[in-house]
Motif scaffolding. Structure first.
Motif, PDB file in Angstrom:
ATOM      1  N   THR A  32      21.890  -5.227  -8.667  1.00  0.00           N
ATOM      2  CA  THR A  32      20.511  -5.135  -9.134  1.00  0.00           C
ATOM      3  C   THR A  32      20.062  -6.427  -9.810  1.00  0.00           C
ATOM      4  O   THR A  32      18.919  -6.870  -9.652  1.00  0.00           O
ATOM      5  CB  THR A  32      20.363  -3.960 -10.120  1.00  0.00           C
TER       6      THR A  32
ATOM      7  N   ARG B  93      21.173   1.724 -16.254  1.00  0.00           N
ATOM      8  CA  ARG B  93      22.464   1.436 -15.625  1.00  0.00           C
ATOM      9  C   ARG B  93      23.410   0.742 -16.604  1.00  0.00           C
ATOM     10  O   ARG B  93      24.612   1.045 -16.663  1.00  0.00           O
ATOM     11  CB  ARG B  93      22.245   0.560 -14.391  1.00  0.00           C
TER      12      ARG B  93
ATOM     13  N   ASP C 170      17.731   1.492  -9.661  1.00  0.00           N
ATOM     14  CA  ASP C 170      17.758   0.078 -10.034  1.00  0.00           C
ATOM     15  C   ASP C 170      17.289  -0.176 -11.473  1.00  0.00           C
ATOM     16  O   ASP C 170      17.067  -1.324 -11.853  1.00  0.00           O
ATOM     17  CB  ASP C 170      16.880  -0.735  -9.074  1.00  0.00           C
TER      18      ASP C 170
ATOM     19  N   PHE D 142      17.558  -1.231 -14.802  1.00  0.00           N
ATOM     20  CA  PHE D 142      18.625  -2.056 -15.382  1.00  0.00           C
ATOM     21  C   PHE D 142      19.149  -1.484 -16.695  1.00  0.00           C
ATOM     22  O   PHE D 142      20.363  -1.352 -16.886  1.00  0.00           O
ATOM     23  CB  PHE D 142      18.134  -3.490 -15.608  1.00  0.00           C
TER      24      PHE D 142
END
Length: 237
Positions: A208, A182, A177, A179
């Motif tokens: 997320t 990702r 998760d 951020f």
């Protein structure tokens, strides 16, 4: 506690730190200003007050607080570390790096300083230096999340898309998760035209942070690249 007891500056400082943890920097600033005026022997109050100013976008005020510390109370690196953040906000990169190097002399083995130096080098566009700093740090701590993500930022700026994927994959394996990791992975996949993988990662990103505009924009773009315009439209609404 304050209703039932006389005001204690040490307890007041703890209250201010709690306010900071809750993001209430304005309230914490007022409390800390009282402490540094009436109990300047509480060294940490100066650092916390400077941090409040930085969080509130007041770098000049942060520098003033740091300069007003009683002599001999600097712990060797904290003032320099905070000053470097202020200089970044003031867009004085040379002074920021100078402050970080001074901080490093006071605490040569503190990992936070090496990472801060690399971050500022990146923000100043000194990508060769930043990449070297991250590489040296990761040599001894190859799984450090902050360093891997920071190095990914440098790789992205230098258009090393595959290297971005390697780093972000390591981070996301332990922190799916995360951020920023990702987000960087999605950008790299887009640049490499790996649209199917992009859509998979973009869906996770949007899950997320479902209210984040950048996440939804990435997801919409991923649908477009996979020729699903209806889904793209729904993602952007």
């Amino acid at each position: 506690f304050f209703e039932e007891n006389d005001i204690d500056d040490a307890a007041l400082k703890m209250f201010a730190v709690c306010c900071m943890s809750l993001g209430r920097f304005d309230k914490a600033k007022g409390l800390l200003q009282h402490i540094v005026t009436h109990a300047p022997m509480i060294t940490e109050a100066f650092f916390h007050l400077a941090e409040c100013h930085l969080e509130l976008g007041e770098p000049a005020e942060a520098l003033e607080v740091l300069s007003n510390q009683p002599s001999g109370q600097d712990e060797g690196y904290q003032s320099h570390l905070l000053a470097s953040r202020a200089y970044v906000l003031l867009e004085k990169s040379d002074k920021a790096i100078k402050s970080l190097k001074s901080a490093q002399k006071g605490a040569p083995h503190l990992a936070e300083i090496s990472l801060a130096i690399a971050s500022i080098q990146t923000s100043c566009g000194e990508f060769d230096a930043a990449e070297a700093t991250y590489r040296d740090y990761l040599f001894s701590k190859p799984d450090n999340t902050e360093a891997l993500v920071g190095q990914s930022e440098v790789f992205f700026a230098r258009q090393k898309w595959e290297s971005v994927l390697v780093n972000t994959s390591i981070v996301l394996k332990s922190h799916p998760d995360h951020f920023r990791a990702r987000f960087l992975q999605c950008l790299a996949l887009f640049k490499l035209k790996k649209y199917r993988d992009l859509l998979t990662s973009a869906k996770i990103l949007a899950d997320t942070a479902p209210e984040n505009a950048k996440a939804l924009e990435i997801l919409s773009q991923a649908y477009i690249e996979n020729r699903d315009n209806h889904a793209a439209l729904m993602a952007s609404l």
